[in-house]
Design a protein around this motif. Structure first.
Motif, short mmCIF file in Angstrom:
data_model
loop_
_atom_site.label_atom_id
_atom_site.label_comp_id
_atom_site.label_asym_id
_atom_site.label_seq_id
_atom_site.Cartn_x
_atom_site.Cartn_y
_atom_site.Cartn_z
N MET A 1 0.79 -1.11 -0.02
CA MET A 1 0.23 -0.16 -0.05
C MET A 1 0.86 1.12 -0.13
O MET A 1 1.61 1.34 0.85
CB MET A 1 -0.95 -0.21 1.19
CG MET A 1 -1.94 1.21 1.33
SD MET A 1 -3.27 0.59 2.31
CE MET A 1 -2.94 2.14 3.63
N SER A 2 0.61 2.12 -0.85
CA SER A 2 1.20 3.39 -0.97
C SER A 2 1.11 4.16 0.26
O SER A 2 0.11 4.25 0.86
CB SER A 2 0.93 4.27 -2.30
OG SER A 2 1.43 5.49 -2.32
N GLN A 3 2.13 5.04 0.51
CA GLN A 3 2.21 5.93 1.73
C GLN A 3 1.49 7.28 1.16
O GLN A 3 1.07 8.15 2.02
CB GLN A 3 3.33 6.61 2.20
CG GLN A 3 4.43 6.91 1.22
CD GLN A 3 5.77 7.10 1.79
OE1 GLN A 3 6.12 6.37 2.60
NE2 GLN A 3 6.53 7.82 0.94
N TYR A 4 1.25 7.36 0.12
CA TYR A 4 0.62 8.55 -0.61
C TYR A 4 -0.83 8.52 -0.86
O TYR A 4 -1.26 7.29 -1.46
CB TYR A 4 1.37 8.94 -1.86
CG TYR A 4 2.79 9.34 -1.68
CD1 TYR A 4 3.22 10.49 -0.83
CD2 TYR A 4 3.87 8.45 -2.10
CE1 TYR A 4 4.39 10.73 -0.51
CE2 TYR A 4 5.10 8.95 -1.96
CZ TYR A 4 5.55 10.01 -0.95
OH TYR A 4 6.80 10.21 -0.75
N LYS A 5 -1.47 9.58 -0.66
CA LYS A 5 -2.72 9.63 -1.21
C LYS A 5 -3.14 9.57 -2.78
O LYS A 5 -1.98 10.32 -3.26
CB LYS A 5 -3.60 10.87 -0.78
CG LYS A 5 -3.89 10.91 0.63
CD LYS A 5 -4.44 12.03 1.43
CE LYS A 5 -5.94 12.03 0.94
NZ LYS A 5 -6.48 13.18 1.97
N LEU A 6 -3.99 9.18 -3.24
CA LEU A 6 -4.23 9.26 -4.68
C LEU A 6 -5.00 10.63 -5.03
O LEU A 6 -5.66 11.09 -4.26
CB LEU A 6 -5.38 8.17 -5.36
CG LEU A 6 -4.91 6.82 -5.17
CD1 LEU A 6 -6.11 5.68 -5.45
CD2 LEU A 6 -3.72 6.37 -5.87
N PRO A 7 -4.70 11.30 -6.07
CA PRO A 7 -5.08 12.53 -6.52
C PRO A 7 -6.34 12.34 -7.13
O PRO A 7 -6.61 13.23 -8.34
CB PRO A 7 -4.27 13.22 -7.50
CG PRO A 7 -3.33 11.96 -8.01
CD PRO A 7 -3.49 10.87 -7.12
N VAL A 8 -7.18 11.63 -6.66
CA VAL A 8 -8.78 11.40 -7.25
C VAL A 8 -9.55 11.29 -5.78
O VAL A 8 -9.26 10.53 -4.85
CB VAL A 8 -8.68 9.97 -7.91
CG1 VAL A 8 -10.13 9.71 -8.35
CG2 VAL A 8 -7.90 9.92 -8.77
N SER A 9 -10.59 12.27 -5.96
CA SER A 9 -11.32 12.32 -4.73
C SER A 9 -12.79 12.46 -5.09
O SER A 9 -13.15 12.53 -6.39
CB SER A 9 -11.02 13.46 -3.85
OG SER A 9 -11.29 14.82 -4.55
#
Length: 151
Positions: A1-9
């Motif tokens: 799992m990535s530590q970053y948020k996806l730029p989709v909301s």
């Protein structure tokens, strides 16, 4: 799992048939009001993101069939103070708009640490209170979107 948020909301506008709108006050910025928002997690569909965020932020549960996908996307620059949540070089987010009609205003359980409180306001007042242009614009479109759904 990535530590970053996806730029989709997602943005989920919760409203009554009379167009009273639920707004939440951000904990990190008192006085910043918004509808339900949240980032998509890996492997989630957009409607799954919307139902998860709705439940997490308000305690309201809804099925995918109860949510209305506006088929509307907004692209905006991520505020500098929140860019550390995204992978290096990610500067923009794509937001997908949904709505949920509830029979009447109801108490909600806001996410501790994320929101300070909530209020129900007529749609024009709610739009004027939103800090986000995309949220404001969605609320200003609400009467037409509800009218279309009734046809």
């Amino acid at each position: 799992m990535s530590q970053y948020k996806l730029p989709v909301s997602v943005l989920v506008v919760i409203h009554t048939p009379e167009l009273l709108v639920l707004l939440l006050e951000r904990a990190a910025h008192a006085g910043y009001w918004q509808s339900v928002t949240g980032s998509q997690e890996a492997g989630e569909s957009l409607v799954e993101t919307a139902t998860r965020e709705l439940s997490e932020e308000t305690g309201i549960t809804a099925t995918a069939a109860e949510l209305r996908d506006w088929k509307l996307t907004n692209r905006y620059e991520i505020f500098a103070e929140w860019r550390h949540r995204y992978a290096p070089g990610v500067l923009h987010n794509t937001e997908h708009v949904f709505s949920l009609q509830v029979p009447n205003p109801r108490p909600v359980t806001v996410a501790a640490g994320e929101h300070l409180g909530y209020c129900w306001l007529p749609w024009r007042e709610a739009a004027a209170r939103c800090f986000s242009w995309s949220n404001r614009d969605a609320l200003l479109m609400l009467p037409e979107r509800v009218s279309q759904a009734r046809r």
